[in-house]
Enzyme design. Sequence first.
Site, PDB file in Angstrom:
ATOM      1  N   ASP A 254      66.246   3.687   6.476  1.00 60.33           N
ATOM      2  CA  ASP A 254      66.572   2.818   7.727  1.00 60.33           C
ATOM      3  C   ASP A 254      66.703   3.632   9.066  1.00 60.33           C
ATOM      4  O   ASP A 254      66.723   3.066  10.048  1.00 60.33           O
ATOM      5  CB  ASP A 254      68.129   2.260   7.600  1.00 60.33           C
TER       6      ASP A 254
ATOM      7  N   ASP B 279      66.962   5.754   0.332  1.00 64.14           N
ATOM      8  CA  ASP B 279      68.168   5.795   1.149  1.00 64.14           C
ATOM      9  C   ASP B 279      69.330   4.926   0.775  1.00 64.14           C
ATOM     10  O   ASP B 279      68.936   3.924   0.341  1.00 64.14           O
ATOM     11  CB  ASP B 279      67.972   5.760   2.807  1.00 64.14           C
ATOM     12  N   ARG B 280      70.610   5.504   0.919  1.00 62.51           N
ATOM     13  CA  ARG B 280      71.457   4.448   0.526  1.00 62.51           C
ATOM     14  C   ARG B 280      72.317   3.670   1.557  1.00 62.51           C
ATOM     15  O   ARG B 280      71.733   2.465   1.864  1.00 62.51           O
ATOM     16  CB  ARG B 280      72.610   5.259  -0.055  1.00 62.51           C
ATOM     17  N   ASP B 281      73.107   4.172   2.560  1.00 65.59           N
ATOM     18  CA  ASP B 281      73.612   3.454   3.660  1.00 65.59           C
ATOM     19  C   ASP B 281      72.734   3.130   4.524  1.00 65.59           C
ATOM     20  O   ASP B 281      71.957   3.972   5.074  1.00 65.59           O
ATOM     21  CB  ASP B 281      74.816   4.397   4.237  1.00 65.59           C
TER      22      ASP B 281
END
Length: 162
Positions: A133, A13-15
């Site tokens: 996250d 995932d990024r953010d």
Amino acid sequence: MNDQQTQKALFLDRDGTINIEKNYVWKIEDFEFQPGIFNLIKEYQSAGFLIFVITNQSGIARGFYTENDFKILNDWMLDQFKINGIEITKVYYCPHHPEITGKCTCRKPQPGMINQAIDEFNVSRVKSVLIGDKKRDILAGENAGIGKNLYIQNILDKGSFK
């Protein structure tokens, strides 16, 4: 091709995983890498994993920023990875939001982005790892049949990357 002959991959995932979670990060000056993220990714890369980023970007559908704004930040992020000796195989993003653009198959927890990478790069589901996250990240991995789905918070807290 059977699963023994396919690549293993790390889906990130990024953010909130690669970078510190802030509301709708789309400017370079707002992008802050998670402490330890380069070392974590390097461990997987050294172990022969392809590295993919899978990211929901509903800020595009919401009109907070454009796809071009996303691409500018994405190119910068990829350059930072290269500077740190990391090759990201590909970034997949979902620009949709169900209340604005309607339902799609790519927005996590749907497995669309993961399935696209699996098909495009002949990736083994069972040998692969997803790190995110949020519950929707983990669910996307589970929905795609990914072998190991991990919360970044647990990894960074323990200092254990696998």
